[in-house]
Design a protein around this motif. Structure first.
Motif, PDB file in Angstrom:
ATOM      1  N   ASN A 123       0.807  -1.222   0.000  1.00 24.39           N
ATOM      2  CA  ASN A 123       0.000   0.000   0.000  1.00 24.39           C
ATOM      3  C   ASN A 123       0.839   1.272   0.000  1.00 24.39           C
ATOM      4  O   ASN A 123       0.299   2.371  -0.102  1.00 24.39           O
ATOM      5  N   PHE A 124       2.147   1.140   0.131  1.00 22.63           N
ATOM      6  CA  PHE A 124       2.999   2.321   0.144  1.00 22.63           C
ATOM      7  C   PHE A 124       3.139   2.901  -1.253  1.00 22.63           C
ATOM      8  O   PHE A 124       3.169   2.181  -2.247  1.00 22.63           O
ATOM      9  N   GLY A 125       3.250   4.219  -1.328  1.00 24.90           N
ATOM     10  CA  GLY A 125       3.557   4.875  -2.585  1.00 24.90           C
ATOM     11  C   GLY A 125       5.029   4.704  -2.909  1.00 24.90           C
ATOM     12  O   GLY A 125       5.821   4.234  -2.080  1.00 24.90           O
ATOM     13  N   ASN A 126       5.432   5.118  -4.084  1.00 26.51           N
ATOM     14  CA  ASN A 126       6.808   4.925  -4.538  1.00 26.51           C
ATOM     15  C   ASN A 126       7.814   5.715  -3.714  1.00 26.51           C
ATOM     16  O   ASN A 126       8.969   5.319  -3.568  1.00 26.51           O
ATOM     17  N   ASN A 127       7.383   6.837  -3.134  1.00 30.23           N
ATOM     18  CA  ASN A 127       8.315   7.708  -2.424  1.00 30.23           C
ATOM     19  C   ASN A 127       8.854   7.118  -1.127  1.00 30.23           C
ATOM     20  O   ASN A 127       9.821   7.641  -0.565  1.00 30.23           O
ATOM     21  N   ILE A 128       8.252   6.049  -0.640  1.00 34.36           N
ATOM     22  CA  ILE A 128       8.745   5.407   0.579  1.00 34.36           C
ATOM     23  C   ILE A 128      10.211   4.992   0.420  1.00 34.36           C
ATOM     24  O   ILE A 128      11.000   5.065   1.366  1.00 34.36           O
ATOM     25  N   HIS A 129      10.598   4.590  -0.774  1.00 35.66           N
ATOM     26  CA  HIS A 129      11.972   4.123  -1.018  1.00 35.66           C
ATOM     27  C   HIS A 129      12.984   5.254  -0.820  1.00 35.66           C
ATOM     28  O   HIS A 129      14.002   5.082  -0.153  1.00 35.66           O
ATOM     29  N   GLY A 130      12.676   6.419  -1.391  1.00 35.82           N
ATOM     30  CA  GLY A 130      13.568   7.567  -1.232  1.00 35.82           C
ATOM     31  C   GLY A 130      13.562   8.116   0.181  1.00 35.82           C
ATOM     32  O   GLY A 130      14.597   8.559   0.689  1.00 35.82           O
TER      33      GLY A 130
END
Length: 247
Positions: A123-130
């Motif tokens: 459910n996380f958006g892509n920005n969680i990685h950064g």
């Protein structure tokens, strides 16, 4: 600090071994403050607080990491590009620390595998990685100081990913590039954005991009910003010769 340590001991007792094993492979050294790195991978959904009532999550470390990345990259570019003025150096640094690039770095290190959260990772958006990459950098700085943090940024960011010539040709925002071209050429432009009524699970937005009152591209995405960027990218490739000739 012992209060925070006890919280993590109770919440991570089964996962500590794997967590620090994964972490040491990423870092290349053993952390001094284990609690600091545990905080760097704790999502706000855990709703943890210390004995002063302050939240325990990675967001403040993310702030520190962002500053450290900017400082180290700025110093590197200053040394490597002596002819670059302030505007050039700022633009080049933005390309290195762009959200897209930081997300790629976080994915490369598989940081999401060790985040502690009550939200399913799907459910996380892509920005969680950064965000996690920035919080990790912040933890390294606070744990080991500037030199170790600088070395990590060189090993993980600058040496494998920063090439001046490649960066010069990299586009961060097609929308900004397109608007700059339109303004220079005195072309009118308009982004007509409207909510998409499709049957997708998540709400989408559609955009029609017009230049000189003529629709030149269309796009749809889960946010207005993403839809505008996608439409701008399509327009850029439609007018690539004209745009690159005048910029």
């Amino acid at each position: 600090m012992s209060f925070i340590r006890n919280i993590f001991k109770n919440s991570r007792s089964e996962d500590d071994g794997n967590f620090f094993l994964h972490l040491e492979v990423i870092l290349g050294f053993k952390p001094k403050s284990k609690t600091l790195y545990q905080k760097a991978f704790t999502h706000r959904s855990m709703n943890l607080r210390d004995n002063k009532g302050d939240p325990i999550n990675y967001e403040r470390l993310e702030f520190v990491g962002d500053a450290m990345l900017s400082a180290v990259i700025a110093a590197y570019l200053y040394e490597q590009v002596p002819h670059g003025d302030e505007g050039y150096l700022t633009k080049m640094r933005s390309k290195v620390v762009s959200r897209e690039h930081l997300n790629e770095l976080g994915k490369e290190l598989k940081l999401i595998d060790i985040v502690k959260s009550r939200i399913p990772k799907s459910n996380f958006g892509n920005n969680i990685h950064g965000n996690l990459f920035e919080s990790l950098v912040g933890a390294i700085y606070l744990d080991r100081g500037y030199k170790t943090c600088e070395r990590f940024i060189f090993d993980r960011v600058i040496t494998p990913h920063v090439d001046i010539e490649t960066l010069e040709g990299k586009v961060i925002s097609y929308k900004s590039l397109l608007i700059e071209w339109c303004q220079k050429e005195k072309n009118t432009f308009d982004f007509e954005v409207y909510e998409d009524t499709g049957k997708d699970e998540f709400k989408h937005f559609s955009v029609r991009l017009s230049i000189n009152d003529k629709v030149v591209s269309k796009a749809r995405a889960t946010s207005k910003k993403k839809a505008e960027e996608k439409a701008s990218k399509r327009a850029f490739f439609a007018f690539q010769k004209e745009i690159t000739k005048h910029l």
